[in-house]
Design a protein around this motif. Structure first.
Motif, short mmCIF file in Angstrom:
data_model
loop_
_atom_site.label_atom_id
_atom_site.label_comp_id
_atom_site.label_asym_id
_atom_site.label_seq_id
_atom_site.Cartn_x
_atom_site.Cartn_y
_atom_site.Cartn_z
N LEU A 29 0.74 -1.27 0.11
CA LEU A 29 0.07 0.11 -0.08
C LEU A 29 1.03 1.38 -0.12
O LEU A 29 0.35 2.42 0.35
N GLY A 30 2.19 1.03 -0.33
CA GLY A 30 3.01 2.23 -0.26
C GLY A 30 3.58 2.77 0.84
O GLY A 30 3.54 2.16 2.08
N LYS A 51 -4.09 2.88 0.46
CA LYS A 51 -2.79 3.68 -0.02
C LYS A 51 -3.35 5.10 0.16
O LYS A 51 -4.55 5.57 0.01
N THR A 52 -2.32 6.12 0.76
CA THR A 52 -2.68 7.27 0.69
C THR A 52 -1.72 8.13 -0.16
O THR A 52 -0.39 7.29 -0.55
N LEU A 58 0.93 -1.23 -5.43
CA LEU A 58 0.47 -2.43 -5.89
C LEU A 58 -0.80 -2.63 -5.61
O LEU A 58 -1.81 -3.09 -6.51
N GLU A 59 -1.53 -2.12 -4.53
CA GLU A 59 -2.86 -1.98 -4.55
C GLU A 59 -3.26 -0.66 -3.78
O GLU A 59 -2.33 0.04 -3.40
N THR A 111 -0.86 -13.77 -1.31
CA THR A 111 -0.14 -14.00 -2.62
C THR A 111 1.18 -13.85 -2.85
O THR A 111 1.74 -12.71 -2.55
N PRO A 112 1.88 -14.78 -3.40
CA PRO A 112 3.59 -14.56 -3.68
C PRO A 112 3.42 -13.43 -4.41
O PRO A 112 2.81 -13.01 -5.35
N VAL A 113 4.83 -12.74 -4.45
CA VAL A 113 5.18 -11.79 -4.98
C VAL A 113 6.77 -12.02 -5.71
O VAL A 113 7.42 -12.22 -4.91
#
Length: 176
Positions: A29-30, A51-52, A58-59, A111-113
């Motif tokens: 989310l940054g 995210k802000t 990514l999301e 979930t794998p990255v």
């Protein structure tokens, strides 16, 4: 740590990912995500994170709710509904630590990255009331600046946090 110490509302302080080299980087989310985590005394959990800012991430939103239980340093979230349907019906197990007003949850990404499931660390701080907390419901059932609230509209049925998924589904059917 006891379950009673965990109950309450927590604000997201940081969400990081641990790299293969042990260094931490911003999570999906940054750099500066916002979020709330709520543990109720009757075993329900709800988490919402977003995210802000304008930087790419990514999301942009993650959230789920369900039931929780604490056993030693392991926190289990049994997910009932989620922004990510693949999480519904799963149990998310996290290592948990409490240091004063700071709660830390560590676990592996769902979930794998890049071919691996990275470890993620979420740090939460106990939420303090802010300006909206002054708009509390009065003894006569009205909220300042609001209309009266019908307390019979709330479903007070509690789910047993140790119940099976089938039991939880049956309880949910009976209350609706």
């Amino acid at each position: 740590m006891t379950p009673e110490e965990v109950v309450g509302v927590w604000r997201l302080a940081s969400y990081t990912e641990v790299g293969e080299d042990g260094d931490t980087v911003a999570g999906p989310l940054g750099e500066a995500p916002a979020g709330l985590l709520i543990y109720t005394a009757d075993g329900h959990v709800a988490v919402s994170m977003m995210k802000t800012g304008d930087a790419p991430a990514l999301e942009t939103y993650m959230g789920y709710s369900g039931q929780w239980r604490l056993a030693g340093d392991r926190m289990t979230h049994r997910v009932q509904v989620s922004a990510h349907p693949r999480m519904a019906g799963t149990e998310q197990i996290r290592r948990v630590a409490l240091d004063g007003e700071t709660l830390s949850l560590r676990g592996t990404a769902v979930t794998p990255v890049g071919g691996r499931a990275p470890e993620r660390v979420l740090t939460w701080r106990r939420a303090k009331p802010d300006g909206i907390a002054t708009d509390r419901i009065a003894a006569d059932g009205t909220a300042s600046g609001s209309t009266a609230i019908d307390s019979t509209a709330f479903d007070n049925t509690a789910f047993d946090s140790t119940a099976s998924d089938e039991t939880a589904k049956q309880q949910e059917k009976e209350t609706h």
